[in-house]
Design a protein around this motif. Structure first.
Motif, PDB file in Angstrom:
ATOM      1  N   THR A  71      -8.016   1.971   1.766  1.00  0.00           N
ATOM      2  CA  THR A  71      -7.040   3.031   1.978  1.00  0.00           C
ATOM      3  C   THR A  71      -5.676   2.378   2.109  1.00  0.00           C
ATOM      4  O   THR A  71      -5.541   1.320   2.735  1.00  0.00           O
ATOM      5  N   TYR A  72      -4.685   3.000   1.489  1.00  0.00           N
ATOM      6  CA  TYR A  72      -3.338   2.445   1.515  1.00  0.00           C
ATOM      7  C   TYR A  72      -2.298   3.550   1.699  1.00  0.00           C
ATOM      8  O   TYR A  72      -2.552   4.715   1.400  1.00  0.00           O
ATOM      9  N   ALA A  73      -1.146   3.146   2.200  1.00  0.00           N
ATOM     10  CA  ALA A  73      -0.013   4.054   2.385  1.00  0.00           C
ATOM     11  C   ALA A  73       1.126   3.589   1.491  1.00  0.00           C
ATOM     12  O   ALA A  73       1.309   2.384   1.290  1.00  0.00           O
ATOM     13  N   ILE A  74       1.879   4.541   0.970  1.00  0.00           N
ATOM     14  CA  ILE A  74       3.081   4.198   0.214  1.00  0.00           C
ATOM     15  C   ILE A  74       4.232   4.046   1.199  1.00  0.00           C
ATOM     16  O   ILE A  74       4.496   4.936   2.002  1.00  0.00           O
ATOM     17  N   LEU A  75       4.907   2.905   1.113  1.00  0.00           N
ATOM     18  CA  LEU A  75       6.083   2.650   1.942  1.00  0.00           C
ATOM     19  C   LEU A  75       7.366   2.972   1.189  1.00  0.00           C
ATOM     20  O   LEU A  75       8.368   3.376   1.787  1.00  0.00           O
ATOM     21  N   GLU A  76       7.342   2.754  -0.131  1.00  0.00           N
ATOM     22  CA  GLU A  76       8.529   2.972  -0.973  1.00  0.00           C
ATOM     23  C   GLU A  76       8.045   3.310  -2.376  1.00  0.00           C
ATOM     24  O   GLU A  76       7.182   2.622  -2.918  1.00  0.00           O
ATOM     25  N   ALA A  77       8.593   4.404  -2.947  1.00  0.00           N
ATOM     26  CA  ALA A  77       8.187   4.795  -4.304  1.00  0.00           C
ATOM     27  C   ALA A  77       9.107   5.892  -4.823  1.00  0.00           C
ATOM     28  O   ALA A  77       9.729   6.611  -4.039  1.00  0.00           O
ATOM     29  N   PRO A  78       9.157   6.046  -6.146  1.00  0.00           N
ATOM     30  CA  PRO A  78       9.986   7.094  -6.741  1.00  0.00           C
ATOM     31  C   PRO A  78       9.249   8.437  -6.839  1.00  0.00           C
ATOM     32  O   PRO A  78       9.501   9.209  -7.756  1.00  0.00           O
ATOM     33  N   PHE A  79       8.340   8.713  -5.906  1.00  0.00           N
ATOM     34  CA  PHE A  79       7.565   9.946  -5.936  1.00  0.00           C
ATOM     35  C   PHE A  79       8.133  10.953  -4.935  1.00  0.00           C
ATOM     36  O   PHE A  79       8.623  10.562  -3.874  1.00  0.00           O
ATOM     37  N   PRO A  80       8.030  12.256  -5.236  1.00  0.00           N
ATOM     38  CA  PRO A  80       8.610  13.285  -4.358  1.00  0.00           C
ATOM     39  C   PRO A  80       7.680  13.670  -3.203  1.00  0.00           C
ATOM     40  O   PRO A  80       7.358  14.843  -3.004  1.00  0.00           O
ATOM     41  N   VAL A  81       7.232  12.663  -2.448  1.00  0.00           N
ATOM     42  CA  VAL A  81       6.352  12.909  -1.312  1.00  0.00           C
ATOM     43  C   VAL A  81       6.688  11.955  -0.177  1.00  0.00           C
ATOM     44  O   VAL A  81       7.298  10.902  -0.391  1.00  0.00           O
ATOM     45  N   THR A  82       6.257  12.322   1.015  1.00  0.00           N
ATOM     46  CA  THR A  82       6.318  11.441   2.179  1.00  0.00           C
ATOM     47  C   THR A  82       4.921  11.423   2.798  1.00  0.00           C
ATOM     48  O   THR A  82       4.077  12.260   2.483  1.00  0.00           O
ATOM     49  N   GLY A  83       4.683  10.473   3.671  1.00  0.00           N
ATOM     50  CA  GLY A  83       3.422  10.411   4.390  1.00  0.00           C
ATOM     51  C   GLY A  83       2.208  10.241   3.495  1.00  0.00           C
ATOM     52  O   GLY A  83       1.120  10.700   3.832  1.00  0.00           O
ATOM     53  N   TYR A  84       2.373   9.544   2.368  1.00  0.00           N
ATOM     54  CA  TYR A  84       1.292   9.388   1.396  1.00  0.00           C
ATOM     55  C   TYR A  84       0.240   8.416   1.909  1.00  0.00           C
ATOM     56  O   TYR A  84       0.549   7.308   2.317  1.00  0.00           O
ATOM     57  N   LEU A  85      -1.019   8.845   1.864  1.00  0.00           N
ATOM     58  CA  LEU A  85      -2.153   8.011   2.236  1.00  0.00           C
ATOM     59  C   LEU A  85      -3.248   8.260   1.206  1.00  0.00           C
ATOM     60  O   LEU A  85      -3.591   9.409   0.920  1.00  0.00           O
ATOM     61  N   SER A  86      -3.768   7.194   0.614  1.00  0.00           N
ATOM     62  CA  SER A  86      -4.732   7.323  -0.471  1.00  0.00           C
ATOM     63  C   SER A  86      -5.912   6.382  -0.266  1.00  0.00           C
ATOM     64  O   SER A  86      -5.770   5.322   0.343  1.00  0.00           O
ATOM     65  N   THR A  87      -7.064   6.782  -0.815  1.00  0.00           N
ATOM     66  CA  THR A  87      -8.266   5.962  -0.753  1.00  0.00           C
ATOM     67  C   THR A  87      -8.873   5.828  -2.139  1.00  0.00           C
ATOM     68  O   THR A  87      -8.985   6.817  -2.870  1.00  0.00           O
ATOM     69  N   LEU A  88      -9.240   4.619  -2.484  1.00  0.00           N
ATOM     70  CA  LEU A  88      -9.965   4.309  -3.710  1.00  0.00           C
ATOM     71  C   LEU A  88     -11.353   3.861  -3.274  1.00  0.00           C
ATOM     72  O   LEU A  88     -11.489   2.922  -2.495  1.00  0.00           O
ATOM     73  N   ARG A  89     -12.387   4.596  -3.760  1.00  0.00           N
ATOM     74  CA  ARG A  89     -13.742   4.384  -3.255  1.00  0.00           C
ATOM     75  C   ARG A  89     -14.738   4.304  -4.402  1.00  0.00           C
ATOM     76  O   ARG A  89     -14.663   5.072  -5.355  1.00  0.00           O
ATOM     77  N   VAL A  90     -15.703   3.389  -4.276  1.00  0.00           N
ATOM     78  CA  VAL A  90     -16.789   3.223  -5.238  1.00  0.00           C
ATOM     79  C   VAL A  90     -18.066   3.761  -4.604  1.00  0.00           C
ATOM     80  O   VAL A  90     -18.457   3.313  -3.530  1.00  0.00           O
ATOM     81  N   HIS A  91     -18.696   4.735  -5.272  1.00  0.00           N
ATOM     82  CA  HIS A  91     -19.944   5.333  -4.791  1.00  0.00           C
ATOM     83  C   HIS A  91     -21.091   4.927  -5.709  1.00  0.00           C
ATOM     84  O   HIS A  91     -20.921   4.884  -6.934  1.00  0.00           O
ATOM     85  N   THR A  92     -22.242   4.691  -5.129  1.00  0.00           N
ATOM     86  CA  THR A  92     -23.433   4.494  -5.952  1.00  0.00           C
ATOM     87  C   THR A  92     -23.873   5.852  -6.497  1.00  0.00           C
ATOM     88  O   THR A  92     -23.579   6.891  -5.914  1.00  0.00           O
ATOM     89  N   VAL A  93     -24.550   5.829  -7.635  1.00  0.00           N
ATOM     90  CA  VAL A  93     -25.153   7.036  -8.201  1.00  0.00           C
ATOM     91  C   VAL A  93     -26.649   6.915  -7.954  1.00  0.00           C
ATOM     92  O   VAL A  93     -27.285   5.973  -8.448  1.00  0.00           O
ATOM     93  N   GLU A  94     -27.186   7.832  -7.170  1.00  0.00           N
ATOM     94  CA  GLU A  94     -28.584   7.739  -6.752  1.00  0.00           C
ATOM     95  C   GLU A  94     -29.519   7.589  -7.950  1.00  0.00           C
ATOM     96  O   GLU A  94     -29.421   8.321  -8.936  1.00  0.00           O
ATOM     97  N   GLY A  95     -30.385   6.586  -7.852  1.00  0.00           N
ATOM     98  CA  GLY A  95     -31.369   6.347  -8.893  1.00  0.00           C
ATOM     99  C   GLY A  95     -30.850   5.618 -10.117  1.00  0.00           C
ATOM    100  O   GLY A  95     -31.590   5.402 -11.075  1.00  0.00           O
ATOM    101  N   ARG A  96     -29.576   5.225 -10.094  1.00  0.00           N
ATOM    102  CA  ARG A  96     -28.993   4.539 -11.249  1.00  0.00           C
ATOM    103  C   ARG A  96     -28.247   3.294 -10.779  1.00  0.00           C
ATOM    104  O   ARG A  96     -27.335   3.389  -9.970  1.00  0.00           O
ATOM    105  N   ASP A  97     -28.628   2.144 -11.296  1.00  0.00           N
ATOM    106  CA  ASP A  97     -27.865   0.937 -10.964  1.00  0.00           C
ATOM    107  C   ASP A  97     -26.901   0.569 -12.088  1.00  0.00           C
ATOM    108  O   ASP A  97     -26.182  -0.417 -11.991  1.00  0.00           O
TER     109      ASP A  97
END
Length: 139
Positions: A71-97
């Motif tokens: 999870t990360y927060a944006i400190l500085e960016a050219p985006f029209p938002v404040t308080g940005y918090l994002s998560t990049l997550r890898v999930h397993t797919v049940e029954g599939r490796d």
């Protein structure tokens, strides 16, 4: 507060995907929108540059190798938002490796745009990013 989330099932193992995207400074390895990343503060902050020369500075807020997310927060960016918090997550797919689900989500407060406009902006960024990840894995 607005939020959005995009996920995609990809043809790879969870570990293969995490090995590619799990490094906080690894965006240039799979995301063409970010050709340059500089690690700062011992790797807890990354300074990203996009092809237009815009700078995005992000701070790592949480990292879990076992559960394969960060999870990360944006400190500085050219985006029209404040308080940005994002998560990049890898999930397993049940029954599939040989399949993995990657989820990219964020929450933020729009600044000068509507919730829907900000949500669509980041949904587009996340979709494009996961498409690029798919192309990288398929190459």
């Amino acid at each position: 507060m607005a939020s959005t989330s995009v996920s995609r099932v990809l043809p790879a193992s969870p570990q293969q995907v995490w090995d590619l995207i799990g490094g906080f400074d690894a965006l240039p390895d799979w995301l063409p929108y970010i050709p340059e990343s500089t690690a700062l503060e011992g790797g807890r902050v990354r300074r990203l540059t996009n092809p237009d020369g815009d700078v995005i500075v992000e701070r790592l807020m949480a990292y879990n190798e076992v559960e394969r997310f960060y999870t990360y927060a944006i400190l500085e960016a050219p985006f029209p938002v404040t308080g940005y918090l994002s998560t990049l997550r890898v999930h397993t797919v049940e029954g599939r490796d040989d399949r993995v689900e990657v989820q990219w989500s964020g929450r933020f407060t729009p600044d000068g745009v509507s919730d829907a406009e900000a949500e669509e902006l980041f949904a587009g960024i996340y979709r494009d990013g996961l498409d690029a990840l798919h192309r990288t894995l398929s190459a």
